[in-house]
Design a protein around this motif. Structure first.
Motif, short mmCIF file in Angstrom:
data_model
loop_
_atom_site.label_atom_id
_atom_site.label_comp_id
_atom_site.label_asym_id
_atom_site.label_seq_id
_atom_site.Cartn_x
_atom_site.Cartn_y
_atom_site.Cartn_z
N THR A 18 0.83 -1.20 0.00
CA THR A 18 0.00 0.00 0.00
C THR A 18 0.87 1.25 0.00
O THR A 18 0.58 2.22 -0.74
CB THR A 18 -0.92 -0.02 1.22
OG1 THR A 18 -1.75 -1.18 1.18
CG2 THR A 18 -1.80 1.22 1.26
N GLN A 19 1.92 1.25 0.80
CA GLN A 19 2.85 2.39 0.78
C GLN A 19 3.51 2.55 -0.59
O GLN A 19 3.76 3.67 -1.04
CB GLN A 19 3.92 2.19 1.85
CG GLN A 19 3.43 2.41 3.28
CD GLN A 19 4.57 2.29 4.26
OE1 GLN A 19 5.28 1.28 4.30
NE2 GLN A 19 4.78 3.33 5.03
N PHE A 20 3.80 1.42 -1.23
CA PHE A 20 4.42 1.46 -2.56
C PHE A 20 3.55 2.24 -3.53
O PHE A 20 4.03 3.10 -4.27
CB PHE A 20 4.64 0.03 -3.06
CG PHE A 20 5.08 -0.07 -4.49
CD1 PHE A 20 6.42 0.02 -4.84
CD2 PHE A 20 4.14 -0.24 -5.51
CE1 PHE A 20 6.82 -0.06 -6.16
CE2 PHE A 20 4.53 -0.31 -6.83
CZ PHE A 20 5.88 -0.23 -7.16
N PHE A 21 2.25 1.94 -3.55
CA PHE A 21 1.36 2.64 -4.47
C PHE A 21 1.10 4.08 -4.01
O PHE A 21 0.85 4.96 -4.84
CB PHE A 21 0.04 1.88 -4.61
CG PHE A 21 0.17 0.59 -5.35
CD1 PHE A 21 0.51 0.58 -6.68
CD2 PHE A 21 -0.05 -0.62 -4.71
CE1 PHE A 21 0.64 -0.61 -7.39
CE2 PHE A 21 0.07 -1.82 -5.40
CZ PHE A 21 0.42 -1.82 -6.74
N LEU A 22 1.17 4.30 -2.72
CA LEU A 22 0.95 5.64 -2.21
C LEU A 22 2.11 6.57 -2.55
O LEU A 22 1.91 7.75 -2.85
CB LEU A 22 0.75 5.58 -0.68
CG LEU A 22 0.28 6.84 0.02
CD1 LEU A 22 -1.08 7.28 -0.48
CD2 LEU A 22 0.23 6.60 1.53
N THR A 23 3.33 6.04 -2.52
CA THR A 23 4.53 6.85 -2.74
C THR A 23 5.18 6.61 -4.10
O THR A 23 6.23 7.18 -4.38
CB THR A 23 5.57 6.57 -1.64
OG1 THR A 23 5.93 5.17 -1.68
CG2 THR A 23 5.00 6.88 -0.26
N ARG A 24 4.57 5.72 -4.91
CA ARG A 24 5.10 5.36 -6.23
C ARG A 24 6.54 4.85 -6.11
O ARG A 24 7.50 5.48 -6.59
CB ARG A 24 5.03 6.55 -7.19
CG ARG A 24 3.61 7.02 -7.48
CD ARG A 24 3.58 8.02 -8.61
NE ARG A 24 2.23 8.43 -8.92
CZ ARG A 24 1.63 9.48 -8.37
NH1 ARG A 24 2.28 10.21 -7.51
NH2 ARG A 24 0.39 9.79 -8.70
N GLY A 25 6.66 3.71 -5.48
CA GLY A 25 7.97 3.12 -5.26
C GLY A 25 8.60 2.60 -6.54
O GLY A 25 7.96 2.54 -7.61
N PRO A 26 9.87 2.19 -6.49
CA PRO A 26 10.57 1.69 -7.68
C PRO A 26 10.00 0.35 -8.11
O PRO A 26 9.55 -0.46 -7.29
CB PRO A 26 12.01 1.57 -7.20
CG PRO A 26 11.91 1.38 -5.72
CD PRO A 26 10.71 2.20 -5.28
N LEU A 27 10.05 0.06 -9.41
CA LEU A 27 9.46 -1.17 -9.95
C LEU A 27 10.23 -2.42 -9.54
O LEU A 27 9.71 -3.53 -9.66
CB LEU A 27 9.38 -1.09 -11.48
CG LEU A 27 8.51 0.04 -12.03
CD1 LEU A 27 8.42 -0.06 -13.55
CD2 LEU A 27 7.11 -0.01 -11.42
N ASN A 28 11.45 -2.27 -9.07
CA ASN A 28 12.21 -3.43 -8.60
C ASN A 28 12.07 -3.63 -7.10
O ASN A 28 12.87 -4.34 -6.49
CB ASN A 28 13.68 -3.28 -8.97
CG ASN A 28 14.32 -2.06 -8.30
OD1 ASN A 28 13.62 -1.20 -7.74
ND2 ASN A 28 15.64 -1.96 -8.37
N ALA A 29 11.04 -3.04 -6.50
CA ALA A 29 10.83 -3.17 -5.06
C ALA A 29 10.58 -4.64 -4.69
O ALA A 29 9.95 -5.39 -5.44
CB ALA A 29 9.65 -2.31 -4.62
N VAL A 30 11.06 -5.02 -3.51
CA VAL A 30 10.86 -6.36 -2.97
C VAL A 30 10.19 -6.21 -1.61
O VAL A 30 10.64 -5.41 -0.78
CB VAL A 30 12.19 -7.12 -2.84
CG1 VAL A 30 11.96 -8.50 -2.21
CG2 VAL A 30 12.85 -7.28 -4.21
N PHE A 31 9.13 -6.96 -1.39
CA PHE A 31 8.34 -6.84 -0.16
C PHE A 31 8.63 -8.01 0.76
O PHE A 31 8.71 -9.16 0.32
CB PHE A 31 6.86 -6.77 -0.51
CG PHE A 31 6.54 -5.69 -1.51
CD1 PHE A 31 6.43 -4.36 -1.12
CD2 PHE A 31 6.39 -5.99 -2.86
CE1 PHE A 31 6.17 -3.35 -2.03
CE2 PHE A 31 6.11 -5.00 -3.79
CZ PHE A 31 6.01 -3.68 -3.37
N ILE A 32 8.76 -7.69 2.03
CA ILE A 32 9.16 -8.64 3.09
C ILE A 32 10.30 -9.54 2.61
O ILE A 32 10.32 -10.75 2.85
CB ILE A 32 7.99 -9.46 3.65
CG1 ILE A 32 7.24 -10.22 2.56
CG2 ILE A 32 7.04 -8.57 4.42
CD1 ILE A 32 6.18 -11.20 3.11
N ASP A 33 11.23 -8.92 1.89
CA ASP A 33 12.51 -9.52 1.53
C ASP A 33 12.46 -10.64 0.50
O ASP A 33 13.48 -11.27 0.23
CB ASP A 33 13.23 -10.04 2.79
CG ASP A 33 13.53 -8.95 3.77
OD1 ASP A 33 13.77 -7.80 3.33
OD2 ASP A 33 13.51 -9.21 4.99
#
Length: 565
Positions: free
Chosen positions: A130-145
Motif C-alpha cells: 500500500t505504501q508502494f502505491f501511495l509513494t510510487r515506489g521503484p518497480l524493482n521493489a521487494v516486499f518482506i525480503d
C-alpha cells in the motif's frame, strides 16, 4: 483517533457508495441489488483512478475528485436513495452491513499484536504494498525480503492507498480501511441469503457472520482475502441473475466486472473464475439459439478482459511473461513432478477435510508455554484451515441437515449443478496451492465457499426443527467464546495482564510461539502504532459496545420467526 474515525468513516462511506450510484440507480435492478452493484462499481472506480494515477503518474491530490464526484452523485440521485431505503430487503442489508462492520472494528480495536497459528508477515507485506502505491515506489521493489510486485495483484492495495491519501497515511488507518473492505463480504452474502430464504434471512446472515471465527479473524487481519470474497460472491449473484434472465446483458456485465475485480484483488479467485466460466459455457450451449445471450456473452468477455488488462497488460510490458505469471509464491513453491503434484493435492485435500485433532500431526507450530496461547492456536487452527469447522463447530452439521431437507424437493439438474460446482471449486482451491501444508488450506482459497454456505444456512435455519436451531445456538456460543473471545484476548494480551501483571513484555512474548514473536518484533522494529493503540479504549468499554451490537443483531434476527419459504 476517535475524532479521525468520525470523519473518516463518512468519507469512506460516501466513496464506496456514491461513486457508481448515478450509473447503477437507473438500472433495472431491485434496490438491494443496486446497493451491492454500486459498492462493487465504486471500488472499481477508486482502483481505476488510483491505478491510472500510479501509471501516469498524476499528482496524488487528484484523488480528491473521487469524494467530490461521489457526493455529487448521491445528491443528484437522492430520490432513488429514499426509494431504496424504503425497500425492506435493501434496508435490512444496509443495517446488517453496518452492524457487521462495526462488530469487526470493535474486535480490531482489541488487537495489540497479530498472532494466531502460522499467520505472520502478510499483514506487513500488504502495508508495504500500500505504501508502494501511495509513494510510487521503484518497480524493482521487494516486499518482506522475497516477494516482487507481481507476486500479488494490486486492487485492494491501490484502493487502500487512495483512501489513505485522503485521510492519514499511517498504519492505524491502513488497518481501519482493510477491516472495512473485508467486512463488505457480508453485502453480497445477504443477497444470496435472501435468495435462499427470503428477506427475513438477511439479519440471520448478519448474526451468523458475526459469530463465525473465520470471518472475524480474517476481517481484522490486514490482508485481501475477504475483499476478494466480496467480489466473488457479487459475481456469483449476478451470474445467477444473468443465468435466469431473458435480458442478461446488464447482469452479465456486472458478473464479468466483479469476477475480474476478484482476480485483481487476490489470485485465489482463479478456481472460482474457472468454475463459473465453465458453467457459463454450459449455459451458452443450452441458450445457443438466443441472440441476446450471445450479445451479453460477448460484452461480458470484452469488459472482463479490459479490466484485467489494466494490470496484466502493464505487468507484461514491465516484467515480461515470466515476471508476471511466475512471480507468485504459490507457483514458485509447486512440485514440478506429476507424481509429486498428485500426492501433494491428495494429502492437502485430506488435511483440509479432516480436523487436525483427528489425525497424527507435528504440533511444533503451536507449541508454547502459554496455556491460553496454546488453546487459542488449537482452536484457531480448527476454524481457519479446516473446511468443515470453518463453518462453525455445529454450523457445518446444521448446513448438512438443511441441504438434506431440501435435497429431495430440488430438481435433479439443479442438484447436480450446485454439487458439481461446489466440489470442483473446493478441489481446485486446494489443488492450486503449490506447497504441502499438513494443517489444512481452507483459509487460502475456500473462504468465499464458506461464506456461501453460511448464506445458505441463514436462508434455511428458520425451517429447521427447533432442536437443531438450539444446537446451532449452542455451537455459535462456543464459537464466540473459543474462536473469537479467546483469540482476541490473546492478541490483546489481556490474559497476561490479568493473571501475570508483573511479567515484563519480553517475558510475555517468550511464552508464545515464534510466529507470534515475529509479529510483535515487526511492530516494534518498524515503530507501528496499531488501530488499538490509537483508539486507546479500555477493553471493558469495547466489550460493552460489542455486547450491545450483539444484542441488536439478536433482536433483529428473532424479530421475524416465521418459517422460511
Amino acid at each position: 483517533m476517535i475524532l479521525s474515525l468520525c470523519l473518516t468513516l463518512p468519507l469512506c462511506g460516501v466513496m464506496v457508495t456514491g461513486l457508481a450510484w448515478p450509473l447503477v440507480a437507473r438500472r433495472t435492478l431491485d434496490p438491494a441489488e443496486k446497493i451491492v452493484a454500486t459498492v462493487a462499481g465504486s471500488l472499481l472506480g477508486i482502483f481505476l483512478l488510483g491505478w491510472a494515477g500510479f501509471v501516469a503518474p498524476w499528482p496524488v491530490a487528484i484523488h480528491w475528485i473521487l469524494p467530490l464526484v461521489a457526493g455529487g452523485g448521491l445528491a443528484a440521485r437522492h430520490r432513488e436513495i429514499v426509494a431504496t431505503w424504503h425497500d425492506p430487503a435493501a434496508r435490512g442489508l444496509v443495517l446488517g452491513q453496518l452492524i457487521v462492520s462495526a462488530w469487526c472494528l470493535g474486535w480490531l480495536a482489541l488487537v495489540t499484536t497479530y498472532s494466531g497459528g502460522g499467520w505472520a508477515a502478510d499483514w506487513y507485506e500488504h502495508w508495504e504494498r500500500t505504501q508502494f502505491f501511495l509513494t510510487r515506489g521503484p518497480l524493482n521493489a521487494v516486499f518482506i525480503d522475497h516477494a516482487g510486485l507481481t507476486a500479488r495483484p494490486p486492487l485492494a492495495n491501490v484502493v487502500t492507498a487512495v483512501l489513505l491519501s485522503l485521510t492519514h497515511a499511517d498504519f492505524a488507518h491502513f488497518q481501519l480501511f482493510s477491516c472495512l473492505l473485508a467486512s463488505l463480504a457480508f453485502a453480497p452474502a445477504a443477497l444470496l441469503a435472501r435468495r435462499f430464504g427470503g428477506t427475513a434471512a438477511i439479519p440471520v446472515a448478519a448474526l451468523l457472520f458475526m459469530l463465525n471465527p473465520l470471518l472475524v479473524q480474517n476481517a481484522t487481519f490486514a490482508w485481501t482475502k475477504l475483499p476478494t470474497a466480496f467480489f466473488l460472491l457479487s459475481a456469483l449473484w449476478f451470474f445467477l441473475r444473468a443465468w435466469e434472465s431473458d435480458r442478461p446483458l446488464g447482469p452479465a456485465l456486472l458478473f464479468s466486472a466483479c469476477l475480474a475485480a476478484a482476480i485483481l484483488t487476490h489470485y485465489s479467485a482463479g478456481p472460482y473464475a474457472v468454475v463459473l466460466a465453465v458453467a457459463w459455457l454450459i449455459r451458452s450451449w443450452v441458450r445457443r439459439a438466443e441472440r441476446p445471450w450471445w450479445r451479453a456473452t460477448a460484452a461480458a468477455a470484452a469488459g472482463g478482459v479490459t479490466l484485467l488488462a489494466t494490470w496484466f497488460g502493464w505487468a507484461l510490458a514491465q516484467y515480461g511473461l515470466g515476471g508476471t505469471l511466475l512471480a507468485n509464491t504459490t507457483v514458485q513453491a509447486a512440485d514440478t513432478s506429476a507424481g509429486g503434484q498428485f500426492l501433494r493435492i491428495a494429502l492437502n485435500l485430506r488435511d483440509t477435510l479432516v480436523p487436525h485433532f483427528l489425525r497424527p500431526l507435528d504440533p511444533s507450530l503451536i507449541t508454547q508455554t502459554s496455556p491460553w496461547g496454546w488453546w487459542r492456536d488449537w482452536f484457531f487452527q480448527s476454524y481457519q484451515v479446516n473446511l468443515i469447522f470453518a463453518f462453525g463447530s455445529v454450523a457445518w452439521v446444521g448446513l448438512g441437515v438443511a441441504v438434506g431437507r431440501i435435497w429431495s424437493v430440488t430438481p435433479r439438474p439443479r442438484r447436480l449443478g450446485w454439487t458439481t460446482a461446489v466440489a470442483a471449486t473446493a478441489l481446485l482451491g486446494i489443488a492450486v496451492h503449490g506447497a504441502r501444508d499438513t494443517w489444512g488450506l481452507a483459509h487460502i482459497c475456500l473462504q468465499p465457499l464458506v461464506l456461501l454456505g453460511l448464506a445458505f444456512l441463514a436462508g434455511q435455519v428458520r425451517s429447521l426443527p427447533r432442536p437443531w436451531r438450539r444446537a446451532l445456538a449452542v455451537g455459535a456460543a462456543c464459537d464466540l467464546a473459543f474462536g473469537i473471545m479467546l483469540h482476541f484476548g490473546v492478541q490483546n494480551l489481556a490474559f497476561d495482564r490479568w493473571f501475570m501483571p508483573d511479567r515484563s513484555p519480553d517475558a510475555i512474548f517468550a511464552t508464545y510461539n515464534s510466529i507470534a514473536y515475529m509479529n510483535i518484533a515487526a511492530k516494534v522494529q518498524h515503530q507501528l502504532a496499531f488501530f488499538s493503540d490509537r483508539m486507546a479504549l479500555p477493553p471493558p468499554v469495547i466489550g460493552c459496545g460489542l455486547a450491545a451490537l450483539l444484542a441488536v443483531a439478536l433482536r433483529r434476527c428473532f424479530h421475524d420467526s416465521r418459517p422460511a419459504p
